[in-house]
Design an enzyme around this catalytic site. Structure first.
Site, PDB file in Angstrom:
ATOM      1  NE  ARG A 175      -5.228   8.270   4.923  1.00 32.74           N
ATOM      2  CZ  ARG A 175      -5.074   7.503   3.858  1.00 32.74           C
ATOM      3  NH1 ARG A 175      -5.407   7.961   2.652  1.00 32.74           N
ATOM      4  NH2 ARG A 175      -4.578   6.291   3.957  1.00 32.74           N
ATOM      5  CB  SER A 189      -1.875   2.964  -4.422  1.00 31.77           C
ATOM      6  OG  SER A 189      -2.405   4.164  -3.916  1.00 31.77           O
ATOM      7  CG  ASN A 190      -7.864   2.717  -2.706  1.00 31.94           C
ATOM      8  OD1 ASN A 190      -8.048   1.721  -3.402  1.00 31.94           O
ATOM      9  ND2 ASN A 190      -8.326   2.816  -1.468  1.00 31.94           N
ATOM     10  CG  ASP A 216      -1.647   1.276   1.429  1.00 35.53           C
ATOM     11  OD1 ASP A 216      -2.402   1.647   0.512  1.00 35.53           O
ATOM     12  OD2 ASP A 216      -1.471   1.919   2.479  1.00 35.53           O
ATOM     13  CG  LEU A 217       1.750   5.437  -2.345  1.00 39.42           C
ATOM     14  CD1 LEU A 217       3.142   4.978  -2.738  1.00 39.42           C
ATOM     15  CD2 LEU A 217       1.106   6.219  -3.500  1.00 39.42           C
ATOM     16  CE1 TYR A 218      -1.147   9.080  -1.699  1.00 37.01           C
ATOM     17  CE2 TYR A 218      -2.486   7.270  -2.538  1.00 37.01           C
ATOM     18  CZ  TYR A 218      -1.797   8.456  -2.744  1.00 37.01           C
ATOM     19  OH  TYR A 218      -1.753   9.001  -4.004  1.00 37.01           O
TER      20      TYR A 218
END
Length: 232
Positions: A41, A118-119, A10-12
């Site tokens: 967020r 990622s989203n 995942d990125l964030y």
């Protein structure tokens, strides 16, 4: 761990600190930067989930902007288009957690394939990893855009299987987000939860295979497993 051939990150919040936007928020809203970042967020995540449930997909950039505009209205702050652009652009220049670049290189040196799942949109993912100078550490940058639904939907996780050309049991999924780790676990990925805050895991019928304090511990996980292949 010998059965693990690839890792999808995942990125964030996992590789990058989403609250590194606080500085820009603080410049715009003195004394309220952290409050803005936190609510922003929260709403960003809510909007991606709700749009998936309603089958009303928009890009991650649009969801991020919508969440920011809600946040400012909720807190009673004026937000013109120029300020909105500056703040949203801060999401393209997030700071990587310090251990991330060297540990990614170590994992690549072990012959593992690496990807971001990622989203984020292709543009936002590319900008974030490019600005951090770690684009070359990844074999794939995978956005949910092709399936037009956000994680934790199964179709989003299936994109990693397609990109790697591997069975899901051979792909380690890594996320700091409990909801994301839960979705990945239901999908069938061996899963690491990066638990930097020492939190309790979600109560949704799954637990991660590994509860780790940071990306560093993934490398140690492979170190400790050399010469053996513990089951997941």
């Amino acid at each position: 761990m010998k059965h693990i051939k690839a890792i999808a990150f995942d990125l964030y919040g996992t590789l990058f600190d989403v609250h590194s936007v606080i500085d820009q928020c603080e410049k715009r809203f003195p004394g309220r930067g952290r409050e803005v970042s936190t609510l922003w967020r929260q709403k960003q995540l809510e909007y991606t989930w709700l749009r998936s449930l309603m089958n009303r997909y928009v890009t991650f950039e649009q969801a991020t902007e919508d969440a920011l505009r809600y946040t400012c209205r909720h807190l009673g702050f004026a937000l013109d288009d120029a300020a909105c652009t500056v703040l949203c652009d801060a999401y393209l220049r997030l700071q990587a957690f310090p251990e991330v670049p060297p540990r990614l290189r170590e994992l690549r040196n072990r012959g593992l394939q690496l990807a971001v799942l990622s989203n984020g949109s292709p543009h936002s993912i590319g900008a974030v990893v490019g600005n951090a100078g770690i684009r070359d550490e990844f074999d794939h940058l995978i956005s949910v855009d092709p399936v037009r639904v956000y994680k934790p939907h199964d179709r989003a996780y299936g994109l990693a299987e397609e990109a790697f050309g591997l069975a899901r049991t051979s792909i380690l999924f890594v996320s700091s987000n409990g909801w994301d780790a839960t979705g990945a676990r239901y999908f069938g990925f061996p899963t690491c939860w990066i638990n930097r805050g020492g939190n309790v895991f979600e109560e949704m019928g799954q637990t991660p295979d590994w509860d780790l304090l940071g990306i560093d511990e993934i490398v140690r996980l492979f170190d400790s497993a050399e010469g053996s292949a513990p089951s997941v």
